[in-house]
Scaffold this motif. Structure first.
Motif, mmCIF file in Angstrom:
data_model
loop_
_atom_site.group_PDB
_atom_site.id
_atom_site.type_symbol
_atom_site.label_atom_id
_atom_site.label_comp_id
_atom_site.label_asym_id
_atom_site.label_seq_id
_atom_site.Cartn_x
_atom_site.Cartn_y
_atom_site.Cartn_z
ATOM 1 N N ASN A 1 -2.895 11.042 -22.324
ATOM 2 C CA ASN A 1 -3.222 11.903 -21.197
ATOM 3 C C ASN A 1 -3.459 11.116 -19.915
ATOM 4 O O ASN A 1 -3.829 11.695 -18.893
ATOM 5 C CB ASN A 1 -4.479 12.737 -21.511
ATOM 6 N N ILE A 2 -3.282 9.789 -19.967
ATOM 7 C CA ILE A 2 -3.428 8.969 -18.773
ATOM 8 C C ILE A 2 -2.050 8.727 -18.196
ATOM 9 O O ILE A 2 -1.149 8.246 -18.879
ATOM 10 C CB ILE A 2 -4.131 7.630 -19.086
ATOM 11 N N GLY A 3 -1.857 9.069 -16.926
ATOM 12 C CA GLY A 3 -0.540 9.007 -16.295
ATOM 13 C C GLY A 3 0.024 7.609 -16.247
ATOM 14 O O GLY A 3 -0.692 6.613 -16.225
ATOM 15 N N GLY A 4 1.352 7.538 -16.192
ATOM 16 C CA GLY A 4 2.035 6.253 -16.161
ATOM 17 C C GLY A 4 2.475 5.866 -14.769
ATOM 18 O O GLY A 4 1.773 6.102 -13.800
ATOM 19 N N SER A 5 3.713 5.294 -14.672
ATOM 20 C CA SER A 5 4.180 4.703 -13.426
ATOM 21 C C SER A 5 5.247 5.542 -12.747
ATOM 22 O O SER A 5 5.898 5.068 -11.807
ATOM 23 C CB SER A 5 4.737 3.295 -13.717
ATOM 24 N N LYS A 6 5.449 6.756 -13.186
ATOM 25 C CA LYS A 6 6.492 7.589 -12.619
ATOM 26 C C LYS A 6 6.270 7.809 -11.133
ATOM 27 O O LYS A 6 5.163 8.136 -10.691
ATOM 28 C CB LYS A 6 6.541 8.935 -13.349
ATOM 29 N N GLY A 7 7.335 7.605 -10.325
ATOM 30 C CA GLY A 7 7.252 7.851 -8.888
ATOM 31 C C GLY A 7 6.812 6.659 -8.066
ATOM 32 O O GLY A 7 6.810 6.731 -6.835
ATOM 33 N N LEU A 8 6.431 5.558 -8.698
ATOM 34 C CA LEU A 8 6.004 4.374 -7.964
ATOM 35 C C LEU A 8 7.204 3.503 -7.637
ATOM 36 O O LEU A 8 8.149 3.402 -8.408
ATOM 37 C CB LEU A 8 4.985 3.572 -8.784
ATOM 38 N N SER A 9 7.171 2.866 -6.462
ATOM 39 C CA SER A 9 8.279 2.018 -6.049
ATOM 40 C C SER A 9 8.327 0.748 -6.893
ATOM 41 O O SER A 9 7.312 0.313 -7.459
ATOM 42 C CB SER A 9 8.135 1.648 -4.572
ATOM 43 N N PHE A 10 9.519 0.141 -6.935
ATOM 44 C CA PHE A 10 9.675 -1.092 -7.696
ATOM 45 C C PHE A 10 8.784 -2.196 -7.144
ATOM 46 O O PHE A 10 8.156 -2.938 -7.901
ATOM 47 C CB PHE A 10 11.138 -1.548 -7.663
ATOM 48 N N SER A 11 8.724 -2.328 -5.803
ATOM 49 C CA SER A 11 7.921 -3.401 -5.202
ATOM 50 C C SER A 11 6.443 -3.229 -5.527
ATOM 51 O O SER A 11 5.740 -4.202 -5.813
ATOM 52 C CB SER A 11 8.123 -3.443 -3.683
ATOM 53 N N TYR A 12 5.970 -1.962 -5.516
ATOM 54 C CA TYR A 12 4.567 -1.711 -5.845
ATOM 55 C C TYR A 12 4.292 -2.093 -7.300
ATOM 56 O O TYR A 12 3.300 -2.762 -7.603
ATOM 57 C CB TYR A 12 4.220 -0.245 -5.617
ATOM 58 N N LYS A 13 5.191 -1.670 -8.206
ATOM 59 C CA LYS A 13 4.988 -1.971 -9.622
ATOM 60 C C LYS A 13 5.044 -3.468 -9.886
ATOM 61 O O LYS A 13 4.292 -3.996 -10.713
ATOM 62 C CB LYS A 13 6.025 -1.222 -10.462
ATOM 63 N N ALA A 14 5.941 -4.178 -9.172
ATOM 64 C CA ALA A 14 6.043 -5.628 -9.352
ATOM 65 C C ALA A 14 4.753 -6.322 -8.917
ATOM 66 O O ALA A 14 4.231 -7.197 -9.622
ATOM 67 C CB ALA A 14 7.232 -6.168 -8.573
ATOM 68 N N LYS A 15 4.234 -5.938 -7.751
ATOM 69 C CA LYS A 15 2.984 -6.533 -7.259
ATOM 70 C C LYS A 15 1.830 -6.214 -8.202
ATOM 71 O O LYS A 15 0.973 -7.057 -8.476
ATOM 72 C CB LYS A 15 2.678 -6.020 -5.854
ATOM 73 N N ARG A 16 1.820 -4.989 -8.699
ATOM 74 C CA ARG A 16 0.749 -4.581 -9.611
ATOM 75 C C ARG A 16 0.785 -5.409 -10.893
ATOM 76 O O ARG A 16 -0.272 -5.832 -11.397
ATOM 77 C CB ARG A 16 0.901 -3.098 -9.942
ATOM 78 N N GLU A 17 1.970 -5.657 -11.432
ATOM 79 C CA GLU A 17 2.072 -6.420 -12.674
ATOM 80 C C GLU A 17 1.666 -7.875 -12.478
ATOM 81 O O GLU A 17 1.098 -8.494 -13.379
ATOM 82 C CB GLU A 17 3.487 -6.318 -13.238
ATOM 83 N N ILE A 18 1.969 -8.434 -11.296
ATOM 84 C CA ILE A 18 1.520 -9.801 -10.999
ATOM 85 C C ILE A 18 -0.005 -9.849 -10.964
ATOM 86 O O ILE A 18 -0.633 -10.743 -11.553
ATOM 87 C CB ILE A 18 2.109 -10.288 -9.662
ATOM 88 N N LYS A 19 -0.604 -8.865 -10.297
ATOM 89 C CA LYS A 19 -2.068 -8.805 -10.236
ATOM 90 C C LYS A 19 -2.665 -8.588 -11.626
ATOM 91 O O LYS A 19 -3.691 -9.176 -11.971
ATOM 92 C CB LYS A 19 -2.506 -7.682 -9.296
ATOM 93 N N ARG A 20 -2.019 -7.741 -12.413
ATOM 94 C CA ARG A 20 -2.505 -7.463 -13.766
ATOM 95 C C ARG A 20 -2.496 -8.730 -14.618
ATOM 96 O O ARG A 20 -3.451 -9.027 -15.341
ATOM 97 C CB ARG A 20 -1.659 -6.376 -14.428
ATOM 98 N N SER A 21 -1.399 -9.489 -14.531
ATOM 99 C CA SER A 21 -1.285 -10.716 -15.325
ATOM 100 C C SER A 21 -2.349 -11.726 -14.935
ATOM 101 O O SER A 21 -2.946 -12.392 -15.799
ATOM 102 C CB SER A 21 0.110 -11.322 -15.148
ATOM 103 N N TRP A 22 -2.602 -11.862 -13.639
ATOM 104 C CA TRP A 22 -3.624 -12.794 -13.154
ATOM 105 C C TRP A 22 -5.010 -12.342 -13.606
ATOM 106 O O TRP A 22 -5.837 -13.142 -14.052
ATOM 107 C CB TRP A 22 -3.546 -12.904 -11.649
#
Length: 261
Positions: A218-239
């Motif tokens: 029931n927790i929403g995913g990444s639908k509708g988010l831009s590629f650049s936003y998702k890429a930056k988010r994943e870098i931050k997540r990994s760090w």
């Protein structure tokens, strides 16, 4: 200890959204077939909750200090739902222990096989949480075991809040530590050096996750988010995850228990 005696010491709560009652209707008979009496916790629904409700304990300032991105409304609702279960346990029950389940799990075996080990681990004044499910292998120290299950103190507490058992001291400690929160509830639970609860993991899993069977998360995913936003988010997540792993390993080493042979 049989299941009827369990009801004298353990409350059993199931967190369930009002708009997902079919999940409650699935898990309730699963538990009742083991002579258990589950109590439904009406989950805080981000879709139908006001901004005031969602911000009652969620702090943007704490979020900016402790996490790498703002929380989704559903993540806030999830944390508030787990707070609600803990608060209900402390205010509406005098039993020493609580089993808190999300509505997309089922027990692997009859609960009677586990409860004596749970009580042994949770007894006393030390705040203890026992997590019954993990998605990936963990490393840590075995603090107790029987012929079926090991209880592991992990170097890094696994993500997920599908199923856990707590004593009253743990419930109190978690509510105090996260009266204001800025990260998802399962990430907050990873910070054992902050909330002061001794977190143990049951190996192998004592519940199965069946979220895909009952309709997904029931927790929403990444639908509708831009590629650049998702890429930056994943870098931050990994760090963020790397720093958390190092911090957790440091605090684990400071408090490492003696392994049971």
């Amino acid at each position: 200890m049989n299941n009827q005696n369990l009801q004298q010491k353990f409350e059993l709560y199931v967190i369930n959204l009002d708009r997902s009652l079919e999940r409650w209707q699935r898990i309730k008979p699963h538990l009742e077939n083991m002579d258990l009496a589950p109590v439904r916790i009406s989950a805080v629904d981000a879709v139908n909750s006001s901004a005031d409700v969602l911000s009652a304990h969620y702090s943007l300032a704490v979020n900016q200090q402790t996490f790498f991105m703002p929380l989704k409304p559903a993540e806030i609702g999830c944390f508030l739902s787990h707070r609600k279960a803990l608060e209900t346990f402390l205010t509406a029950s005098d039993k020493p222990y609580a089993i808190i389940l999300e509505d997309d799990v089922e027990f692997v075996h009859n609960i009677s096989q586990y409860i004596q080990q749970w009580e042994d681990a949770l007894a006393g004044d030390t705040p203890v949480m026992l997590k019954l499910f993990k998605r990936r292998p963990i490393s840590g120290v075995c603090v107790t075991k029987n012929e079926r299950t090991q209880l592991i103190k992990p170097k890094l507490v696994p993500l997920g809040t599908q199923s856990q058992v707590v004593n009253r001291s743990a419930a109190k400690a978690l509510l105090v530590a996260f009266s204001q929160f800025g990260m998802p509830v399962d990430v907050a639970y990873q910070h054992f050096w902050q909330h002061g609860v001794d977190v143990l993991i049951a190996v192998p899993n004592q519940v199965n996750e069946i979220s895909q069977i009952v309709g997904g998360t029931n927790i929403g995913g990444s639908k509708g988010l831009s590629f650049s936003y998702k890429a930056k988010r994943e870098i931050k997540r990994s760090w963020f995850r790397l720093k958390l792993k190092l911090k957790s390993g440091y605090h684990f080493a400071k408090t490492k228990p003696t392994a049971q042979k």
